[in-house]
Design an enzyme around this catalytic site. Structure first.
Site, PDB file in Angstrom:
ATOM      1  N   ASP A 159       2.461   6.181  -4.827  1.00 42.96           N
ATOM      2  CA  ASP A 159       2.678   4.897  -4.152  1.00 42.96           C
ATOM      3  C   ASP A 159       4.151   4.505  -4.235  1.00 42.96           C
ATOM      4  O   ASP A 159       4.705   4.382  -5.322  1.00 42.96           O
ATOM      5  CB  ASP A 159       1.797   3.810  -4.778  1.00 42.96           C
ATOM      6  CG  ASP A 159       1.671   2.587  -3.872  1.00 42.96           C
ATOM      7  OD1 ASP A 159       1.952   2.708  -2.658  1.00 42.96           O
ATOM      8  OD2 ASP A 159       1.284   1.520  -4.377  1.00 42.96           O
ATOM      9  N   HIS A 219       9.428  -7.376  -0.665  1.00 41.60           N
ATOM     10  CA  HIS A 219       8.420  -7.388  -1.734  1.00 41.60           C
ATOM     11  C   HIS A 219       9.093  -7.147  -3.089  1.00 41.60           C
ATOM     12  O   HIS A 219       8.828  -7.866  -4.056  1.00 41.60           O
ATOM     13  CB  HIS A 219       7.364  -6.318  -1.459  1.00 41.60           C
ATOM     14  CG  HIS A 219       6.397  -6.096  -2.582  1.00 41.60           C
ATOM     15  ND1 HIS A 219       5.436  -7.025  -2.935  1.00 41.60           N
ATOM     16  CD2 HIS A 219       6.253  -5.058  -3.452  1.00 41.60           C
ATOM     17  CE1 HIS A 219       4.730  -6.564  -3.967  1.00 41.60           C
ATOM     18  NE2 HIS A 219       5.204  -5.377  -4.297  1.00 41.60           N
ATOM     19  N   GLU A 272      -2.795  -5.531  -2.273  1.00 41.68           N
ATOM     20  CA  GLU A 272      -1.475  -5.200  -1.730  1.00 41.68           C
ATOM     21  C   GLU A 272      -1.665  -4.613  -0.335  1.00 41.68           C
ATOM     22  O   GLU A 272      -2.425  -3.673  -0.145  1.00 41.68           O
ATOM     23  CB  GLU A 272      -0.722  -4.220  -2.631  1.00 41.68           C
ATOM     24  CG  GLU A 272      -0.304  -4.883  -3.948  1.00 41.68           C
ATOM     25  CD  GLU A 272       0.730  -4.105  -4.753  1.00 41.68           C
ATOM     26  OE1 GLU A 272       1.531  -4.751  -5.454  1.00 41.68           O
ATOM     27  OE2 GLU A 272       0.734  -2.873  -4.690  1.00 41.68           O
ATOM     28  N   GLU A 296      -0.712  -2.442   2.470  1.00 45.97           N
ATOM     29  CA  GLU A 296       0.105  -1.232   2.579  1.00 45.97           C
ATOM     30  C   GLU A 296      -0.424  -0.328   3.693  1.00 45.97           C
ATOM     31  O   GLU A 296      -1.553  -0.463   4.132  1.00 45.97           O
ATOM     32  CB  GLU A 296       0.068  -0.418   1.270  1.00 45.97           C
ATOM     33  CG  GLU A 296       0.449  -1.210   0.040  1.00 45.97           C
ATOM     34  CD  GLU A 296       0.757  -0.327  -1.181  1.00 45.97           C
ATOM     35  OE1 GLU A 296       0.973   0.888  -1.007  1.00 45.97           O
ATOM     36  OE2 GLU A 296       0.771  -0.885  -2.293  1.00 45.97           O
ATOM     37  N   ASP A 345      -3.799  -1.490  -2.301  1.00 49.44           N
ATOM     38  CA  ASP A 345      -3.521  -1.089  -3.684  1.00 49.44           C
ATOM     39  C   ASP A 345      -3.890  -2.268  -4.598  1.00 49.44           C
ATOM     40  O   ASP A 345      -3.035  -3.058  -4.986  1.00 49.44           O
ATOM     41  CB  ASP A 345      -2.034  -0.717  -3.800  1.00 49.44           C
ATOM     42  CG  ASP A 345      -1.627  -0.363  -5.202  1.00 49.44           C
ATOM     43  OD1 ASP A 345      -2.487   0.033  -6.004  1.00 49.44           O
ATOM     44  OD2 ASP A 345      -0.411  -0.489  -5.512  1.00 49.44           O
ATOM     45  N   ARG A 365      -2.538  -8.245 -11.977  1.00 48.79           N
ATOM     46  CA  ARG A 365      -1.161  -8.663 -12.274  1.00 48.79           C
ATOM     47  C   ARG A 365      -0.943  -8.972 -13.744  1.00 48.79           C
ATOM     48  O   ARG A 365       0.163  -8.792 -14.274  1.00 48.79           O
ATOM     49  CB  ARG A 365      -0.808  -9.898 -11.434  1.00 48.79           C
ATOM     50  CG  ARG A 365      -0.893  -9.681  -9.945  1.00 48.79           C
ATOM     51  CD  ARG A 365       0.016  -8.576  -9.476  1.00 48.79           C
ATOM     52  NE  ARG A 365      -0.019  -8.443  -8.019  1.00 48.79           N
ATOM     53  CZ  ARG A 365       0.521  -7.417  -7.362  1.00 48.79           C
ATOM     54  NH1 ARG A 365       1.128  -6.442  -8.024  1.00 48.79           N
ATOM     55  NH2 ARG A 365       0.449  -7.349  -6.059  1.00 48.79           N
ATOM     56  N   GLN A 394      -0.622  -5.717 -15.447  1.00 50.41           N
ATOM     57  CA  GLN A 394       0.646  -5.121 -15.017  1.00 50.41           C
ATOM     58  C   GLN A 394       1.843  -5.722 -15.757  1.00 50.41           C
ATOM     59  O   GLN A 394       2.740  -4.997 -16.205  1.00 50.41           O
ATOM     60  CB  GLN A 394       0.806  -5.340 -13.500  1.00 50.41           C
ATOM     61  CG  GLN A 394       2.041  -4.687 -12.879  1.00 50.41           C
ATOM     62  CD  GLN A 394       2.108  -4.931 -11.369  1.00 50.41           C
ATOM     63  OE1 GLN A 394       1.234  -5.551 -10.777  1.00 50.41           O
ATOM     64  NE2 GLN A 394       3.154  -4.410 -10.745  1.00 50.41           N
ATOM     65  N   LYS A 414      -3.403  -0.658 -11.821  1.00 52.37           N
ATOM     66  CA  LYS A 414      -3.591  -0.222 -10.440  1.00 52.37           C
ATOM     67  C   LYS A 414      -4.532   0.968 -10.267  1.00 52.37           C
ATOM     68  O   LYS A 414      -4.942   1.251  -9.151  1.00 52.37           O
ATOM     69  CB  LYS A 414      -2.226   0.123  -9.830  1.00 52.37           C
ATOM     70  CG  LYS A 414      -1.375  -1.111  -9.557  1.00 52.37           C
ATOM     71  CD  LYS A 414       0.045  -0.738  -9.213  1.00 52.37           C
ATOM     72  CE  LYS A 414       0.888  -1.953  -8.869  1.00 52.37           C
ATOM     73  NZ  LYS A 414       0.649  -2.467  -7.508  1.00 52.37           N
ATOM     74  N   THR A 466      -8.379   1.902  -5.173  1.00 52.40           N
ATOM     75  CA  THR A 466      -7.513   1.830  -3.998  1.00 52.40           C
ATOM     76  C   THR A 466      -8.437   1.994  -2.804  1.00 52.40           C
ATOM     77  O   THR A 466      -9.287   2.884  -2.807  1.00 52.40           O
ATOM     78  CB  THR A 466      -6.465   2.966  -4.000  1.00 52.40           C
ATOM     79  OG1 THR A 466      -5.722   2.911  -5.212  1.00 52.40           O
ATOM     80  CG2 THR A 466      -5.513   2.856  -2.820  1.00 52.40           C
ATOM     81  N   GLU A 497       2.905 -12.968  -4.347  1.00 52.66           N
ATOM     82  CA  GLU A 497       4.037 -13.555  -3.629  1.00 52.66           C
ATOM     83  C   GLU A 497       3.634 -14.829  -2.888  1.00 52.66           C
ATOM     84  O   GLU A 497       4.369 -15.816  -2.910  1.00 52.66           O
ATOM     85  CB  GLU A 497       4.593 -12.547  -2.617  1.00 52.66           C
ATOM     86  CG  GLU A 497       5.173 -11.305  -3.256  1.00 52.66           C
ATOM     87  CD  GLU A 497       5.199 -10.140  -2.270  1.00 52.66           C
ATOM     88  OE1 GLU A 497       6.151 -10.061  -1.496  1.00 52.66           O
ATOM     89  OE2 GLU A 497       4.248  -9.337  -2.272  1.00 52.66           O
TER      90      GLU A 497
HETATM   91 MN    MN Z   1       1.382  -0.768  -4.293  1.00 55.52          MN
END
Ligand code: MN
Length: 437
Positions: free
Chosen positions: A138, A145, A210, A212, A244, A248, A251, A264, A268, A384
């Site tokens: 990834d 971002h 996420e 993507e 993804d 958080r 993370q 993560k 997915t 975000e």
């Molecule tokens: Mn990602």
């Protein structure tokens, strides 16, 4: 570089009527590939192509199938439970098959009556992850971002100094990649709340998505042989949607010094449809950077990149809570962005990934990283959109979210539009959060 040809002619229509509706994701000009079987059946999984609201079974073309040549070879590779064989044949085979399918499915085709029995309604199909994914990497190609997330994690230094030089990525986990419709169990992990003295193990309280794109590798390269930028897209088969899922809180505690791990690798979600680079040919755009930014190193720069290295693909994410589902309220759009705004291109991802000799294999998956645009409302994650969980998003019926709740479904979509061409879409990648075990 794939070029625009007769298969992109916007005046072409299909004898599959639903393909001719203006907002259809799968008109004759798209022809995305998937792996499917009839829902509830024990049929073998096999490859199909999307047309309107149906999937054409590529193992059931009968007398309409070409007998020899690259299209026949490509079709032969489709009698398999994954697209790897077709992907491995490279762009010439994919192009030959596309041209054949475009002929067979267009209005007036002599094979229309015979092929009608090879169509399965998408609503009656069960889809699989489209390839056996050996490796998954990834990337982190959106500078918007990277800057927004960096500001939350490291206010003093949002964008790390390597970002404008290195297409940053981490090695992801292939085993937990699922197809649209996936149930995603809320993960537990080590949490270290602000002010706590020691971490504890608990279900994530900051589960996020996420937005993507996924990039499926076509023909691979030999270990030790880098793929130069100018040939990089010859090794890409096509693109899909990719969510993804990210915890958080896990993370934030684990990511230094080696990057994401358990935050993560629990899930997915990809779309079942792979839109080929051939289909995307009309939607190329120049790749560019702000004048003040450094030019990439020579192995990541080139004329083709500058002329047409970017892709104009609109992306959107929508949310449907359990309560909305009960009340029949449609999913609410959360944000939109565009892949054109990414800092590193498809070709740069492939060239960088292999510059040290690393070998890519057919069916390997690259994620583009979260695609956020320059505007705050173009954020590709809740992290975000909510300013790190500080400003909740209000949904139409008064519910609020900072991060995902159990029962929430996240739906990703993508589409391409350009004057003079037929709109094409990617279908959707949807996944639903279920409670922690
Ligand atoms: Mn990602």
């Amino acid at each position: 570089m794939r070029s625009i040809d007769a298969t992109h002619d916007p005046s072409l229509t299909s004898w599959v009527d639903s393909a001719n509706l203006p907002q259809c994701d799968f008109p004759l000009q798209n022809l995305p590939f998937a792996v499917f079987r009839r829902s509830g059946s024990r049929e073998p999984l096999r490859c199909g192509v999307g047309i309107g609201d149906a999937v054409l079974d590529l193992t059931a073309l009968g007398a309409a199938a070409p007998r020899s040549g690259p299209a026949a070879e490509a079709l032969g590779a489709c009698a398999a439970p994954a697209l790897n064989g077709l992907m491995a044949l490279g762009p010439a085979a994919a192009l030959a098959l596309r041209q054949t399918l475009s002929q067979l499915l267009r209005t007036g085709s002599a094979h229309a009556a015979a092929l009608a029995s090879a169509l399965v309604p998408q609503a009656q199909a069960q889809f699989a992850v489209p390839a056996r994914i050996g490796d998954y990497t990834d990337f982190y190609t959106s500078i918007h971002h990277a800057t927004a997330v960096g500001r939350l994690f490291r206010p003093d230094q949002p964008l790390l100094p390597n970002y404008q030089w290195v297409p940053i990525a981490y090695h992801g986990r292939a085993s937990s990649i699922g197809v649209s419709g996936q149930q995603v169990r809320r993960p537990q992990g080590q949490l270290m709340p602000r002010g706590a003295e020691r971490p504890h193990l608990a279900p994530s309280e900051r589960l996020d998505y996420e937005l993507e794109l996924g990039v499926f590798i076509g023909a691979g390269n030999t270990l030790g042989d880098p793929i130069p930028l100018e040939r990089a897209e010859q090794h890409v088969f096509g693109l899909c949607l990719l969510n993804d899922w990210s915890a958080r809180d896990v993370q934030a505690w684990e990511y230094q010094p080696l990057g994401p791990f358990l935050a993560k690798n629990f899930a997915t979600t990809v779309s079942p449809w792979v839109v080929t680079l051939e289909a995307l040919a009309p939607f190329r755009a120049p790749w560019q950077r702000p004048a003040a930014d450094p030019a990439p190193l020579a192995y990541l720069d080139g004329q083709t990149l500058r002329a047409s290295g970017a892709l104009d693909i609109s992306l959107g994410v929508a949310l449907e809570t359990a309560r909305m589902r009960e009340r029949g309220v449609p999913p609410v759009p959360l944000s939109r962005s565009n892949f054109r705004d990414c800092y590193w291109s498809l070709a740069q991802m492939v060239a960088h990934h292999t510059v040290n000799g690393c070998n890519l294999a057919p069916g390997d998956l690259l994620g583009t990283g979260t695609q956020s645009g320059p505007q705050p409302q173009e954020a590709g994650s809740l992290l975000e959109l909510t300013g790190g969980g500080k400003q909740p998003v209000t949904l139409p019926d008064g519910e609020t979210r900072t991060f995902l709740a159990d029962g929430d479904s996240v739906i990703l979509r993508a589409w391409c539009e350009r004057a003079g061409f037929r709109r094409i879409g990617f279908g959707e990648a949807a996944g639903t959060v279920c409670p922690a075990r």
